[in-house]
Design an enzyme around this catalytic site. Structure first.
Site, mmCIF file in Angstrom:
data_model
loop_
_atom_site.group_PDB
_atom_site.id
_atom_site.type_symbol
_atom_site.label_atom_id
_atom_site.label_comp_id
_atom_site.label_asym_id
_atom_site.label_seq_id
_atom_site.Cartn_x
_atom_site.Cartn_y
_atom_site.Cartn_z
ATOM 1 N N GLU A 150 1.206 -0.972 -0.344
ATOM 2 C CA GLU A 150 0.056 -0.227 -0.088
ATOM 3 C C GLU A 150 0.942 1.239 0.022
ATOM 4 O OE1 GLU A 150 -2.846 -0.043 3.033
ATOM 5 O OE2 GLU A 150 -4.114 -0.725 2.069
ATOM 6 N N GLU A 165 -6.655 -8.218 -0.932
ATOM 7 C CA GLU A 165 -6.690 -7.714 0.632
ATOM 8 C C GLU A 165 -8.449 -7.783 0.466
ATOM 9 O OE1 GLU A 165 -4.308 -5.619 3.610
ATOM 10 O OE2 GLU A 165 -2.518 -6.280 2.334
HETATM 11 C C1 GAL Z 1 -4.394 -3.042 4.892
HETATM 12 C C2 GAL Z 1 -2.458 -3.235 4.606
HETATM 13 C C3 GAL Z 1 -3.099 -4.872 5.879
HETATM 14 C C4 GAL Z 1 -3.785 -4.798 6.745
HETATM 15 C C5 GAL Z 1 -5.075 -3.966 6.627
HETATM 16 C C6 GAL Z 1 -5.864 -4.163 8.041
HETATM 17 O O1 GAL Z 1 -4.742 -1.547 4.345
HETATM 18 O O2 GAL Z 1 -2.288 -3.583 3.701
HETATM 19 O O3 GAL Z 1 -1.332 -4.638 5.563
HETATM 20 O O4 GAL Z 1 -2.926 -3.478 7.796
HETATM 21 O O5 GAL Z 1 -5.379 -3.050 6.009
HETATM 22 O O6 GAL Z 1 -7.069 -4.092 7.840
#
Ligand code: GAL
Length: 673
Positions: free
Chosen positions: A143, A298
């Site tokens: 990110e 994710e």
């Molecule tokens: C994302 C990030 C992950 C984790 C996740 C939690 O934005 O890439 O590492 O922190 O959020 O929701």
């Protein structure tokens, strides 16, 4: 095959847990895991000293189980030794506070020591694992989006500015309006990042700084990409895009440099707003992927509240929202994270294997989704959309300036409102880049342009040509008001679009909070209002009371073979949706499944020999959607004669004969994998 899995962090667990993990991955149908995202201090415990043995064993274990690795470079979280050795590489906020080690993303991307260390670990990983049989793709960093205002950033910003303005300081002074408040620069060395200052900052400097950050972060990403590609030319390289106001990244531009677009999607809330946001994020990802496929890297396997701590979710949601992404072009459904961490800052974050272990509702749903996804292996091809909403990251950045006419639109909210109204009406849409030219827009019957504050000549031309050639356009207030530098286009608003809209706005007349004015036709305007003069357009709705009573509020202009609507005020929700219903129907844009009940989402993907109709039932009761010509339902494996019935909260995917209806997109730019 669709990818299925999540972030796996073996460094957080003893090796016996790894073995259990891999057995559970097989049980759950996991095909791909993201490994090593935050493992820098485990891979390089001292500068230049690498300990790859544990990662060797972890990757071998995955390979033995047939699970592939999305191997990350760990550069989002430099180890403590790095921060101690290079305090000058710690980031500085606009207020001049130098942050310390203790979280993640504490680096200045322009600091030479950081770039050097990041390249060293990326190169070491590239050489170590280029030929590992588990390696499916590279996941650069995590990110990207961290900004910094330190002296390294100042130097890099100046270099960037010299390139942007071709070493012509007079051009920068002109673009930034430095005649105002005696800001004229006599040398490049006088220019700094927009650090905390006495009163209002220079808006053009702020805008260019966001652009610089996007480019500087991209340069850092590309440095790693090149090292990875040099060692493993056939392995695709990606990075996970975060979508939020704080992210100074022009994803559309970044996508050109990557083999695969990947996004992280964290909709907030448990209700329909999360379903709309899911569609919004997925449609954006497809836009960045040039209409081709992309990967959901994710998502959370449970609802997250504001601090991203899980709260219970309705059964079925995990699969339904995953399918919403696949319906819109994702090549899989990945989660953050595989196993819930026992300790650390995100110890209460949701995971595919919760703290309570595999004997849980969440893990059972994870297994069910993993068992069903392979049934969709045949799905591919473009998503059908006859309407598009303009997306322009720099307009969003420019609208963050604190001294615009108040209250200037919140860019994200304005675009989401537009997308959500179409979503609720059952109309699938794409996002579009107005600067891409009229040919790129020609496939759409309707183009919606909310809060597109900045517009250069390429945008003016392509919008004009699009409408002249028969397209329908709707522009909302505060679009096209400024040029690419954020300088006002003179002679009347909305300068860039005046000709095509056939209007000239001579005054803004915003409304105080809570105040509304009546419109003809029964609606109301709130927040924003403008004094509109007709210059070829006809009024469709008028202000009915207040300062502007009797003057046009919404207009329509026939231009060439098309028509262009202008909305000069903030319409109440019912009027907003009624307007969109009117323009979609006038433009011949129909919902994908006009007979689908409210709360049931239908999206069509168009393959060469078949179409796939995704039916997502977000309601609490079974719903039936007609499928003309019938087909086969893949998710549960049943024949469909003329309609499919989907249980409450579930989804269905029907393979059906290709439908030649309007809006089928014929291009796709799939790369990699
Ligand atoms: C994302 C990030 C992950 C984790 C996740 C939690 O934005 O890439 O590492 O922190 O959020 O929701």
């Amino acid at each position: 095959m669709l990818s299925y899995g999540g972030d796996w962090n073996p460094e957080q667990w003893p090796e016996e847990v790894w073995r259990e993990d891999v057995a559970l991955m097989r049980e759950a149908g996991v095909t791909l895991v993201s490994v090593g995202v935050f493992s820098w201090s485990w891979l390089e415990p001292r500068p230049g000293v690498f300990t790859f043995d544990w990662l060797d064993r972890a990757l071998d274990l995955l390979h033995g189980a047939g699970v592939r690795a999305n191997l990350a470079t760990p550069t989002a979280s430099p180890p403590p030794w790095f921060s101690r050795e290079h305090p000058d590489a710690l980031p500085v906020t606009a207020d001049g506070v130098r942050l310390t080690h203790g979280s993640r993303d504490t680096y200045c991307v322009a600091a030479p020591a950081y770039r050097h260390a990041a390249a060293r670990i990326a190169d070491a990983l590239a050489h170590r694992y280029a030929d590992h049989p588990a390696l499916a793709m590279w996941h650069v960093h995590n990110e990207y989006g961290t900004g910094c205002h330190c002296d390294h950033a100042a130097q890099a910003f100046r270099r960037w500015l010299r390139r942007r303005y071709h070493d012509d300081l007079a051009a920068l002074n002109e673009a930034w309006g430095t005649a105002f408040w005696s800001q004229r620069y006599a040398s490049w060395e006088e220019i700094a990042p927009p650090r905390a200052t006495q009163y209002l900052p220079n808006p053009h400097q702020l805008l260019d700084f966001r652009r610089y950050l996007s480019d500087e972060l991209l340069a850092a990403c590309c440095e790693q990409r090149d090292l990875l590609r040099a060692a493993a030319p056939a392995v695709p390289v990606t990075t996970n895009f975060a979508v939020a106001d704080w992210v100074p990244v022009d994803h559309r531009r970044w996508a050109e440099e990557l083999d695969l677009v990947a996004i992280d999607a964290y909709p907030q809330g448990a209700g329909p707003e999360a379903e709309e946001q899911t569609a919004f994020l997925a449609d954006l990802a497809r836009h960045w992927a040039g209409g081709g496929s992309w990967l959901l890297m994710e998502q959370a396997p449970a609802v997250l509240h504001q601090d991203r701590v899980p709260v219970a979710t309705a059964p079925g949601r995990l699969a339904r929202l995953s399918l919403s992404h696949v319906a819109r072009g994702s090549r899989g459904a990945m989660f953050f994270q595989w196993r819930a961490s026992a300790a650390g800052a995100e110890q209460y974050h949701a995971a595919m294997v919760p703290h309570a272990g595999p004997d849980t509702r969440v893990f059972r749903e994870v297994c069910a989704l993993g068992a069903s996804l392979p049934r969709l292996a045949e799905v591919g091809g473009p998503v059908r959309a006859a309407a598009a909403v303009a997306w322009h990251a720099p307009s969003g950045w420019a609208l963050q300036h604190p001294h615009l006419p108040s209250p200037a639109p919140d860019y994200g909210a304005a675009v989401r409102r537009c997308h959500a109204a179409l979503w609720r009406a059952g109309v699938t849409c794409d996002f579009a880049d107005l600067a891409a030219g009229a040919d790129a827009l020609a496939g759409y019957r309707l183009l919606l342009v909310p809060a597109h504050y900045l517009a250069d000549e390429a945008v003016v031309r392509s919008v004009r040509d699009y409408v002249a050639a028969g397209g329908s356009l709707v522009v909302w207030y505060f679009s096209g008001v400024a040029d690419a530098h954020g300088r006002v286009r003179l002679g009347g608003y909305p300068g860039a679009f005046r000709e095509v809209l056939g209007v000239r706005v001579t005054e803004f007349a915003p409304l105080p909070p809570g105040e509304t004015v009546a419109l003809t036709g029964g609606g109301t305007a709130r927040v924003w209002r403008e004094r509109v003069t007709l210059a070829g357009a006809e009024a469709v709705t008028w202000y009915a009371d207040g300062l502007l009573a009797g003057l046009p509020a919404v207009t329509r202009h026939r231009f060439g073979d098309g028509e262009a609507w202008y909305v000069s005020c903030d319409l109440d929700d019912a009027s907003y949706e009624a307007l969109l219903a009117r323009v979609t129907s006038a433009a011949g844009v129909a919902p994908e499944a006009p007979a689908a009940p409210s709360g049931v989402e239908v999206v069509r993907r168009c393959g060469a020999a078949a179409d796939w109709l995704f039916v997502l039932n977000h309601t609490g009761h079974a719903a039936t959607v007609p499928v003309p010509g019938g087909g086969t339902e893949l998710w549960h494996g049943a024949a469909v004669t003329d309609a499919v019935t989907v249980p409450a909260g579930e989804a269905a995917v029907v393979r059906t004969a290709p439908d030649a209806g309007a809006g089928a997109r014929s291009t796709s730019s799939d790369r990699g994998l």
